[in-house]
Design an enzyme around this catalytic site. Sequence first.
Site, short mmCIF file in Angstrom:
data_model
loop_
_atom_site.label_atom_id
_atom_site.label_comp_id
_atom_site.label_asym_id
_atom_site.label_seq_id
_atom_site.Cartn_x
_atom_site.Cartn_y
_atom_site.Cartn_z
N CYS A 1 2.51 -7.12 3.72
CA CYS A 1 3.30 -6.99 2.49
C CYS A 1 4.47 -6.09 2.85
O CYS A 1 4.28 -4.87 3.00
CB CYS A 1 2.48 -6.39 1.35
SG CYS A 1 3.48 -5.98 -0.10
N CYS B 1 0.52 -4.88 -0.64
CA CYS B 1 -0.39 -5.79 -1.33
C CYS B 1 -1.46 -6.30 -0.37
O CYS B 1 -1.16 -6.62 0.78
CB CYS B 1 0.39 -6.96 -1.93
SG CYS B 1 1.53 -6.45 -3.23
#
Lengths: 221, 199
Positions: B104, B109
Amino acid sequence: MEGIADMGGTEGWGPVRPPRPGEPVFAEPWQARAFALALLSIRVSGYNVDAFRHATERLDRAAYLDEGYFGRWLNAAELVLTETAVLAPTAVETRARNLRGEHAAEPPAPEPVRPDYAPTAPGSLRTVDTPAAFAVGERVRARDMSPPGHTRLPGYLRGRSGVVELVQPSALLPDTNAHFLGENPQHVYSVRFDSRELWGPGTEPFSVTAELFESYLETPS
Amino acid sequence: MTPTSGPDDRLAPALRTEALEQLLTERGLIDPAAMDAIIATYETQVGPLNGAKVVARAWTDPQYKSRLLQDGTAAIAELGFTGPQGEHIVVVENTPTTHNVVVCTLCSCYPWPVLGLPPSWYKDPAYRSRVVREPRAVLSEMGLDLADGVRITVRDSTSEVRWLVLPERPAGTEHLTEEELVPLVTRDAMVGVAKVTAP
């Protein structure tokens, strides 16, 4: 916005840190407390996940980097709580100084001003009534845009062309949801980019995929 | 920890964390017991063992593997793994010729229900910035040297979609049961920065 958080392709960060076997989830006790506080601060401030991510992006370089991942969560939690006036701007610092033995007068609790916002459903997945504008296999280009607020279109993909690999479930748009300007649900596409399109003809061959919202995309001319 | 003084006399994060927790607790805005529950969840219940169980099931049950690659979220939920950061999980298979690796670049994430919270290297600026630009070099620095012909796909997690890599089952494990395979499957292999090796 072009903040410190948009790191894809930026240079000067040095070597990666190889995995360490047996690394604890939280290296120090405060990191665990900060993590839980940050999650709860989203609810306490009346924010949402997108607005919290945007708060993280708005931290200055030192606040983002110097105390690591959980440090930036802590700093973002403090930011969302002070900008909604749940806490006075100096409340945390003053209390922390008193915890280490100083005797400073603490500011009174202000009147909170939480955003006028309510999600239409839990989570981020939403239905969209209009058909998807792009199909699997279609060539698309990420718009060369530079919005001043939150976006999930990374800088290194802007203006670059790729191919739709998957149509993902539609979801609310972080760009507006982060600013409490509506959920604006959209189709979401996994777009595959060739490394040479991103980094130039001499690049080793590989692909990058990213999930891009429909309004981030256009048909290449 | 002892409080530190930086150039701007910035207070140590441990102290600021304690201050923040006190302030919110005194006002009745948070319950420390709720904090303890969140911490216990991610320290003891939700971690890469969940993902390892998914992978071992897929390696030993072709029909489950098919469902997993078709609808990762639903197949993972069959094993009871759901929750925050797992609204929609897509599973991609690594093979001798194709290699997926997850990042990410915008934050960190990560598919919490199957892998727990991300390890430090995943959150590090060097990994986030470089793996989309020079994945072979990054993987090599992390101890994974891929053959020249292997096609690499880097999955940048820019929306709420989360990616889980189904690693290759290593040769020499044909005789092992699902339960015996679980401990072989590492977090790093499920992100795509390592391979699973036979015991």
